[in-house]
Write an enzyme that holds these catalytic residues in place. Structure first.
Site, PDB file in Angstrom:
ATOM      1  N   ASP A   4       1.375   3.421  -0.700  1.00  0.00           N
ATOM      2  CA  ASP A   4       1.570   2.136  -0.049  1.00  0.00           C
ATOM      3  C   ASP A   4       2.608   1.358  -0.869  1.00  0.00           C
ATOM      4  OD1 ASP A   4       0.934  -0.273   1.515  1.00  0.00           O
ATOM      5  OD2 ASP A   4      -0.152  -0.928  -0.278  1.00  0.00           O
ATOM      6  N   ASP A  56       3.361  -2.799  -0.691  1.00  0.00           N
ATOM      7  CA  ASP A  56       2.968  -4.135  -1.148  1.00  0.00           C
ATOM      8  C   ASP A  56       1.613  -4.107  -1.839  1.00  0.00           C
ATOM      9  OD1 ASP A  56       5.220  -5.667  -0.303  1.00  0.00           O
ATOM     10  OD2 ASP A  56       4.531  -5.454   1.765  1.00  0.00           O
TER      11      ASP A  56
END
Length: 249
Positions: free
Chosen positions: A8, A10
């Site tokens: 991922d 953020d």
């Protein structure tokens, strides 16, 4: 066997949320809105994946009778706010405001050196990914990743597993031999729904989330290596195939 690490962006690659919050508030001021998101409110809003979705959710909270009128005026306003916010974020990150979280780059480099594939699976926009990784890795950052799933090619947001399923399909890899890295409950749900063992590194914005389904929950990746990941993955697979009751014999 460990064949790929899927990250991922953020909160996972970098603790970006404070800059995102600053960028949203900048957009509100630019457009003359009286909205201002503080940290507690933004922490709650992060339960909604996707910047545009977050904006619309907030608008509906403060204006429950909100309706699409005038040929999509609401949609257009959300898009304009998000565009201003994204441009501000890109400018700030490009100026060096963010760095990768501890251990991220070292783990990526070790995987790359050993032939373990790297991929990205995020709900953020391609612009945001490029801004962060161009600054952190360099202009050739894309060459390190076999596949990139983002808001442009996997529009259904986490906790739906679409982005992970797309990345796995693009890489043509078995999820049983891959590990995902996330920082939130929505991300964990998306990754596990795609069959991925998931390592969680929470941030201050997600520390209160339920991570019971995670492979491991770590403060960061600074003390993690590929040997540990291989061991944890092997242990998880063994536990799944062990006959019921065998552990107590």
């Amino acid at each position: 066997m460990l064949t790929a690490l899927i990250f991922d962006v953020d909160g996972t690659l970098a603790d970006t949320e404070s800059v995102h919050l600053e960028a949203f508030n900048h957009a509100f001021a630019q457009e003359g809105l009286d909205w201002h998101w503080d940290v507690p409110l933004y922490t709650r809003l992060l339960e909604i994946s996707g910047g545009k979705e977050r904006l619309l959710h907030h608008w509906r909270m403060v204006q429950p009778n909100l309706k699409e009128v005038d040929g999509g005026a609401v949609r257009d306003t959300v898009a304009r706010l998000h565009e201003i916010k994204t441009a501000y974020y890109e400018q700030v990150v490009g100026a060096g405001a963010l760095s990768l979280r501890p251990g991220v780059l070292a783990l990526m480099q070790a995987a790359y050196d050993e032939g373990v594939q790297l991929a990205i699976a995020t709900t953020t926009s391609p612009v945001n990914i490029a801004a962060l990784l161009r600054s952190a890795i360099g202009p050739d950052w894309r060459s390190f990743f076999l596949a990139i799933g983002d808001a442009s090619n996997a529009p259904i947001k986490k906790p739906h597993p679409q982005v992970y399923l797309k990345v796995l399909a693009d890489m043509r890899l078995d999820p049983a031999h891959c590990v995902a890295f996330e920082d939130s409950a929505n991300g964990l749900q998306a990754a596990t729904a795609a069959g991925l063992a998931t390592v969680i590194t929470p941030t201050s914005y997600t520390a209160q989330h339920d991570f019971g389904a995670a492979l491991r929950v770590l403060p960061d990746l600074s003390h993690l290596n590929l040997a540990q990941l291989r061991q944890w993955l092997s242990e998880q697979q063994a536990a799944r195939t062990r006959p019921r009751g065998a552990a107590g014999r």
